[in-house]
Design a protein around this motif. Structure first.
Motif, PDB file in Angstrom:
ATOM      1  N   MET A   1      -0.425 -23.131  -4.336  1.00 37.53           N
ATOM      2  CA  MET A   1      -1.150 -21.985  -3.219  1.00 37.53           C
ATOM      3  C   MET A   1      -1.848 -22.750  -2.208  1.00 37.53           C
ATOM      4  N   LYS A   2      -1.571 -22.199  -0.964  1.00 36.56           N
ATOM      5  CA  LYS A   2      -2.110 -22.807   0.167  1.00 36.56           C
ATOM      6  C   LYS A   2      -3.772 -22.700   0.095  1.00 36.56           C
ATOM      7  N   ALA A   3      -4.309 -23.529   0.843  1.00 37.63           N
ATOM      8  CA  ALA A   3      -5.934 -23.567   0.709  1.00 37.63           C
ATOM      9  C   ALA A   3      -6.388 -22.583   1.669  1.00 37.63           C
ATOM     10  N   GLY A   4      -7.839 -22.154   1.383  1.00 38.90           N
ATOM     11  CA  GLY A   4      -8.170 -20.992   2.292  1.00 38.90           C
ATOM     12  C   GLY A   4      -8.622 -19.848   1.471  1.00 38.90           C
ATOM     13  N   MET A   5      -8.015 -19.455   0.399  1.00 42.71           N
ATOM     14  CA  MET A   5      -8.149 -18.066  -0.109  1.00 42.71           C
ATOM     15  C   MET A   5      -9.585 -18.138  -0.757  1.00 42.71           C
ATOM     16  N   GLN A   6     -10.424 -17.236  -0.469  1.00 45.71           N
ATOM     17  CA  GLN A   6     -11.847 -17.151  -0.688  1.00 45.71           C
ATOM     18  C   GLN A   6     -12.327 -15.724  -1.208  1.00 45.71           C
ATOM     19  N   VAL A   7     -13.170 -15.905  -2.152  1.00 42.22           N
ATOM     20  CA  VAL A   7     -13.949 -14.838  -2.722  1.00 42.22           C
ATOM     21  C   VAL A   7     -14.740 -13.944  -1.577  1.00 42.22           C
ATOM     22  N   GLY A   8     -14.458 -12.649  -1.593  1.00 45.53           N
ATOM     23  CA  GLY A   8     -14.937 -11.875  -0.278  1.00 45.53           C
ATOM     24  C   GLY A   8     -13.839 -11.612   0.748  1.00 45.53           C
ATOM     25  N   GLN A   9     -12.947 -12.204   0.758  1.00 46.05           N
ATOM     26  CA  GLN A   9     -11.846 -11.779   1.462  1.00 46.05           C
ATOM     27  C   GLN A   9     -11.465 -10.242   1.144  1.00 46.05           C
ATOM     28  N   THR A  10     -10.929  -9.315   2.261  1.00 47.99           N
ATOM     29  CA  THR A  10     -10.617  -8.150   1.987  1.00 47.99           C
ATOM     30  C   THR A  10      -9.383  -7.747   2.745  1.00 47.99           C
ATOM     31  N   ALA A  11      -8.653  -6.798   2.244  1.00 43.44           N
ATOM     32  CA  ALA A  11      -7.497  -6.112   2.885  1.00 43.44           C
ATOM     33  C   ALA A  11      -7.514  -4.695   2.722  1.00 43.44           C
ATOM     34  N   THR A  12      -6.831  -4.096   3.440  1.00 42.84           N
ATOM     35  CA  THR A  12      -6.997  -2.467   3.621  1.00 42.84           C
ATOM     36  C   THR A  12      -5.564  -2.155   3.675  1.00 42.84           C
ATOM     37  N   PHE A  13      -5.258  -0.804   3.219  1.00 40.31           N
ATOM     38  CA  PHE A  13      -4.118  -0.151   3.259  1.00 40.31           C
ATOM     39  C   PHE A  13      -4.393   1.313   3.340  1.00 40.31           C
ATOM     40  N   ASN A  14      -3.843   1.979   4.432  1.00 42.58           N
ATOM     41  CA  ASN A  14      -3.789   3.427   4.899  1.00 42.58           C
ATOM     42  C   ASN A  14      -2.712   4.188   4.792  1.00 42.58           C
ATOM     43  N   CYS A  15      -2.782   5.426   4.292  1.00 38.31           N
ATOM     44  CA  CYS A  15      -1.701   6.302   4.357  1.00 38.31           C
ATOM     45  C   CYS A  15      -2.384   7.775   4.047  1.00 38.31           C
ATOM     46  N   GLU A  16      -1.248   8.698   4.440  1.00 38.82           N
ATOM     47  CA  GLU A  16      -1.439  10.222   4.261  1.00 38.82           C
ATOM     48  C   GLU A  16      -0.684  10.521   2.826  1.00 38.82           C
TER      49      GLU A  16
END
Length: 131
Positions: A1-16
């Protein structure tokens, strides 16, 4: 796994919400609302967005666990937003807290756990299932 992943990072997804997302079994719609199955799918999808930038060429993520509470309905054409936040990193496990909202309130919350494995190990696991 590449470095840099951290607790607190977020992602979102939107749909209808569409009729394909309605609660249904064997092709028959039970309720014309956003199904728990669709919510699970969108929670996993959103959590996956968090790991994708950190996968090495020889790695892939697999869902390991999902836990959710479906709190309220969302109807046809409601806009849905799913937010996943990394809550814990433990060796090759990525834990996310996930919340799903419609336009007015939270409609679901839960956790998704993904495991990062070498692709050849995943292939072996799949082949072992066939025997």
């Amino acid at each position: 796994m590449k470095a840099g992943m951290q607790v607190g990072q977020t992602a979102t997804f939107n749909c209808e919400v569409t009729s394909e997302m309605f609660a249904q079994f064997e092709g028959a719609i039970v309720h014309p609302v956003y199904s728990t199955v669709s919510m699970v799918y969108h929670m996993e999808l959103t959590s996956r967005k968090l790991i994708l930038p950190y996968l090495e060429e020889h790695e892939e993520g697999m869902g390991s666990a999902v836990s959710l509470k479906h709190i309220a309905p969302a109807t046809d054409r409601n806009r849905i937003q799913v937010t996943a936040t990394i809550s814990k990193l433990e060796k090759n496990l990525v834990f996310t807290e996930v919340q799903t909202f419609n336009e007015t309130r939270i409609i679901g919350k839960g956790t998704v756990v993904q495991i990062i494995l070498p692709k050849d190990e995943i292939t072996r696991k799949i082949e072992n299932c066939r025997t």
